[in-house]
Design a protein around this motif. Structure first.
Motif, PDB file in Angstrom:
ATOM      1  N   GLU A 208       0.645  -1.069  -0.062  1.00  0.00           N
ATOM      2  CA  GLU A 208       0.004  -0.082   0.043  1.00  0.00           C
ATOM      3  C   GLU A 208       0.855   1.310  -0.212  1.00  0.00           C
ATOM      4  OE1 GLU A 208      -2.749  -0.304   3.229  1.00  0.00           O
ATOM      5  OE2 GLU A 208      -3.622  -2.257   2.539  1.00  0.00           O
ATOM      6  N   ASN A 209       2.106   1.160   0.567  1.00  0.00           N
ATOM      7  CA  ASN A 209       2.903   2.260   0.679  1.00  0.00           C
ATOM      8  C   ASN A 209       4.216   2.422  -0.678  1.00  0.00           C
ATOM      9  OD1 ASN A 209       2.256   3.899   2.953  1.00  0.00           O
ATOM     10  ND2 ASN A 209       2.560   1.830   4.093  1.00  0.00           N
ATOM     11  N   LEU A 210       3.861   1.428  -1.572  1.00  0.00           N
ATOM     12  CA  LEU A 210       4.932   1.368  -2.515  1.00  0.00           C
ATOM     13  C   LEU A 210       5.347   2.427  -3.111  1.00  0.00           C
ATOM     14  CD1 LEU A 210       4.732  -2.296  -4.383  1.00  0.00           C
ATOM     15  CD2 LEU A 210       6.626  -1.307  -3.034  1.00  0.00           C
ATOM     16  N   ASP A 211       4.487   3.191  -3.746  1.00  0.00           N
ATOM     17  CA  ASP A 211       4.782   4.451  -4.529  1.00  0.00           C
ATOM     18  C   ASP A 211       5.648   5.486  -3.578  1.00  0.00           C
ATOM     19  OD1 ASP A 211       3.578   3.403  -6.795  1.00  0.00           O
ATOM     20  OD2 ASP A 211       1.646   4.154  -6.441  1.00  0.00           O
ATOM     21  N   GLU A 212       5.037   5.577  -2.383  1.00  0.00           N
ATOM     22  CA  GLU A 212       5.714   6.678  -1.817  1.00  0.00           C
ATOM     23  C   GLU A 212       7.066   6.209  -1.248  1.00  0.00           C
ATOM     24  OE1 GLU A 212       6.165  10.206   0.340  1.00  0.00           O
ATOM     25  OE2 GLU A 212       4.321   9.550  -0.667  1.00  0.00           O
ATOM     26  N   LEU A 213       7.316   4.866  -0.873  1.00  0.00           N
ATOM     27  CA  LEU A 213       8.575   4.254  -0.419  1.00  0.00           C
ATOM     28  C   LEU A 213       9.488   4.435  -1.618  1.00  0.00           C
ATOM     29  CD1 LEU A 213       7.391   1.351   1.908  1.00  0.00           C
ATOM     30  CD2 LEU A 213       8.623   3.204   2.355  1.00  0.00           C
ATOM     31  N   LEU A 214       9.162   4.194  -2.749  1.00  0.00           N
ATOM     32  CA  LEU A 214       9.944   4.028  -3.781  1.00  0.00           C
ATOM     33  C   LEU A 214      10.285   5.398  -4.216  1.00  0.00           C
ATOM     34  CD1 LEU A 214       8.210   1.322  -6.017  1.00  0.00           C
ATOM     35  CD2 LEU A 214      10.471   0.976  -4.908  1.00  0.00           C
ATOM     36  N   LYS A 215       9.733   6.532  -3.560  1.00  0.00           N
ATOM     37  CA  LYS A 215      10.810   7.644  -4.043  1.00  0.00           C
ATOM     38  C   LYS A 215      11.826   7.800  -3.652  1.00  0.00           C
ATOM     39  CE  LYS A 215       6.186  10.201  -4.140  1.00  0.00           C
ATOM     40  NZ  LYS A 215       5.223  10.999  -3.633  1.00  0.00           N
ATOM     41  N   GLU A 216      12.180   7.185  -2.391  1.00  0.00           N
ATOM     42  CA  GLU A 216      13.362   7.219  -1.550  1.00  0.00           C
ATOM     43  C   GLU A 216      14.127   6.005  -1.426  1.00  0.00           C
ATOM     44  OE1 GLU A 216      14.767   9.171   2.916  1.00  0.00           O
ATOM     45  OE2 GLU A 216      12.497   9.057   2.045  1.00  0.00           O
ATOM     46  N   PHE A 217      13.705   4.862  -1.364  1.00  0.00           N
ATOM     47  CA  PHE A 217      14.374   3.627  -1.263  1.00  0.00           C
ATOM     48  C   PHE A 217      14.046   2.629  -2.579  1.00  0.00           C
ATOM     49  CE2 PHE A 217      12.768   5.093   2.915  1.00  0.00           C
ATOM     50  CZ  PHE A 217      13.977   5.294   3.552  1.00  0.00           C
ATOM     51  N   ASN A 218      14.939   1.675  -2.433  1.00  0.00           N
ATOM     52  CA  ASN A 218      14.643   0.360  -3.336  1.00  0.00           C
ATOM     53  C   ASN A 218      13.947  -0.591  -2.330  1.00  0.00           C
ATOM     54  OD1 ASN A 218      15.241   1.225  -5.856  1.00  0.00           O
ATOM     55  ND2 ASN A 218      17.421   1.044  -5.355  1.00  0.00           N
ATOM     56  N   LEU A 219      13.334  -1.506  -2.861  1.00  0.00           N
ATOM     57  CA  LEU A 219      12.780  -2.359  -1.622  1.00  0.00           C
ATOM     58  C   LEU A 219      12.953  -4.156  -2.173  1.00  0.00           C
ATOM     59  CD1 LEU A 219       9.287  -1.003  -1.011  1.00  0.00           C
ATOM     60  CD2 LEU A 219      11.390  -0.594   0.213  1.00  0.00           C
ATOM     61  N   VAL A 220      13.597  -4.870  -1.193  1.00  0.00           N
ATOM     62  CA  VAL A 220      13.615  -6.187  -1.227  1.00  0.00           C
ATOM     63  C   VAL A 220      12.529  -6.756  -0.457  1.00  0.00           C
ATOM     64  CG1 VAL A 220      15.196  -8.094  -1.256  1.00  0.00           C
ATOM     65  CG2 VAL A 220      16.245  -6.159  -1.754  1.00  0.00           C
ATOM     66  N   HIS A 221      11.758  -7.455  -0.806  1.00  0.00           N
ATOM     67  CA  HIS A 221      10.530  -7.945  -0.091  1.00  0.00           C
ATOM     68  C   HIS A 221      10.460  -9.659  -0.242  1.00  0.00           C
ATOM     69  CE1 HIS A 221       5.853  -7.422   0.660  1.00  0.00           C
ATOM     70  NE2 HIS A 221       6.658  -8.120   1.590  1.00  0.00           N
ATOM     71  N   VAL A 222      10.925 -10.122   0.928  1.00  0.00           N
ATOM     72  CA  VAL A 222      10.922 -11.508   1.164  1.00  0.00           C
ATOM     73  C   VAL A 222       9.416 -11.886   1.681  1.00  0.00           C
ATOM     74  CG1 VAL A 222      11.794 -13.812   2.176  1.00  0.00           C
ATOM     75  CG2 VAL A 222      13.360 -11.750   1.445  1.00  0.00           C
ATOM     76  N   CYS A 223       8.159 -12.223   0.758  1.00  0.00           N
ATOM     77  CA  CYS A 223       7.004 -12.296   1.194  1.00  0.00           C
ATOM     78  C   CYS A 223       6.467 -13.490   1.724  1.00  0.00           C
ATOM     79  CB  CYS A 223       6.145 -11.336   0.029  1.00  0.00           C
ATOM     80  SG  CYS A 223       6.546 -12.181  -1.273  1.00  0.00           S
ATOM     81  N   GLY A 224       7.109 -14.397   1.455  1.00  0.00           N
ATOM     82  CA  GLY A 224       6.748 -15.764   1.978  1.00  0.00           C
ATOM     83  C   GLY A 224       6.126 -16.636   0.734  1.00  0.00           C
ATOM     84  N   LYS A 225       6.070 -17.901   1.014  1.00  0.00           N
ATOM     85  CA  LYS A 225       5.361 -18.894   0.091  1.00  0.00           C
ATOM     86  C   LYS A 225       4.169 -18.606  -0.335  1.00  0.00           C
ATOM     87  CE  LYS A 225       5.167 -23.651  -1.124  1.00  0.00           C
ATOM     88  NZ  LYS A 225       5.222 -25.271  -0.618  1.00  0.00           N
ATOM     89  N   GLY A 226       3.914 -18.445  -1.668  1.00  0.00           N
ATOM     90  CA  GLY A 226       2.844 -18.217  -2.325  1.00  0.00           C
ATOM     91  C   GLY A 226       2.225 -16.691  -2.354  1.00  0.00           C
TER      92      GLY A 226
END
Length: 355
Positions: A208-226
């Protein structure tokens, strides 16, 4: 032929196995013959056999704090496991047993007591799990990760050692991390780890915060199986279901870490001095050990904590920005940590207690 033999045990989850694996290089260096006792189908078997360690199988029933009809049959599996373990110990004649807990460890500890073989137990959390509670009267020493845990065990047995950290987690490569992620710019990187099964709460709040976060950071998201969302295609956002060999490299390139608060991962974060936001597993879904772990790290100034019940996309964004603004303070506090080398602390105990 080695003059010393150690049998390690522990299983049910990876957290009961990886600290044992962390001890193996030093034990081998000291000339120990290492063997392992676990269950036939537990996660420990796959992890230990991948290390080319001799693996013995015993029967073991699960220990539960709640009502289940299997509570009537599993004690008989534990009894069979004691006889299985006793036979193995008689044959292999180890100098010492090291137990990381989990239900498979109970028959091994009880059998070792019958065979008069010294046992060292490790408790990762602030309060002992059920298997370790049962085993503690029969051991020589109890290694603990948190100083608060010393309040829950016999004073003469408790030793603050910290948690053994796998050597490879400390040796990540920035070059390899950047290759794995393929980011096109030099923005600071946030690593999000929601546990092996992932966390819907954390995953949804991050997305839900991707657009705001990507202005300042790159994100590596380990989100779990499936839990990978294939509809999201954004530069600077990389998703993984699970990472193993990649984790040291992803940790290396990360400026901030958002994580659950299992003992293994938070002590890896501490060892790497990564400013972090911990979102512990709710007490509704656990015995509350992650909450206690997280609050201990918060008290020592190593971590910022956000409980799952408070989590929403707005407050998560605020916490991330606050963490980033104060990251130097957290790094300074982590550099003052009392526990410097847990592997050496535990190996020293093993050497002292071996027969």
């Amino acid at each position: 032929m080695s003059s010393k033999k150690i049998i390690l045990t522990g299983g049910g989850t990876a957290g009961h196995v990886t600290p044992n694996i962390a001890l193996m290089p030093k034990l081998k260096e000291l000339g120990y013959d290492i063997e392992y006792i676990g269950t036939k189908d537990g996660i420990e078997r796959r992890l230990i056999e991948a290390e080319n360690i001799k693996y013995h199988i015993i029967s073991s029933g699960k220990l539960r704090r709640y009502f289940d009809f299997k509570n009537f049959s599993d004690p008989f599996k534990v009894i069979k496991g004691i006889f299985d373990a006793k036979k193995i110990l008689k044959q292999e004649k180890p100098n010492i047993i090291f137990s990381k807990g989990g239900f498979v460890s109970v028959p091994v500890v009880l059998a070792a007591k019958m065979r008069k073989i010294p046992v060292i137990i490790h408790e990762a959390d602030m309060t002992p799990g059920l298997a370790n509670k049962i085993s503690m009267p029969y051991c020589s020493k109890i290694c603990v990760t948190f100083k608060e845990a010393l309040n829950h065990i016999e004073k003469s047995k408790g030793v603050l050692t910290g948690l053994p950290i796998r050597e490879e987690i400390l040796n990540g490569s920035k070059i390899e991390g950047k290759r794995i992620c393929g980011f096109k710019d030099e923005k600071p990187i946030i690593l999000i780890i929601g546990g092996s099964l992932g966390s819907k709460f954390i995953n949804d709040s991050i997305r839900e915060n991707l657009d705001e976060l990507l202005k300042e950071f790159n994100l590596v998201h380990v989100c779990g199986k499936g839990n990978i969302d294939n509809t999201i295609k954004k530069d600077g956002y990389v998703q993984f279901e699970y990472v193993k060999e990649e984790l040291p490299h992803l940790m290396k390139i990360s400026s901030l870490v958002i994580s659950r608060a299992g003992a293994n991962v938070i002590f890896e974060i501490l060892a790497l001095k990564k400013p972090n936001l911990l979102i512990p597993l709710s007490a509704r879904a656990s015995r509350g050990d992650q909450i206690l772990n997280a609050r201990s790290f918060e008290k020592d100034g190593y971590s910022m904590v956000l409980e799952e019940e408070e989590l929403n996309s707005k407050i998560l964004l605020e916490k991330i920005k606050e963490l980033n603004s104060n990251k130097d303070k957290y790094i300074e506090n982590m550099n003052k940590s009392e526990v410097k080398n847990s592997v050496d602390n535990i190996i020293e105990l093993i050497e002292k207690c071996s027969i």
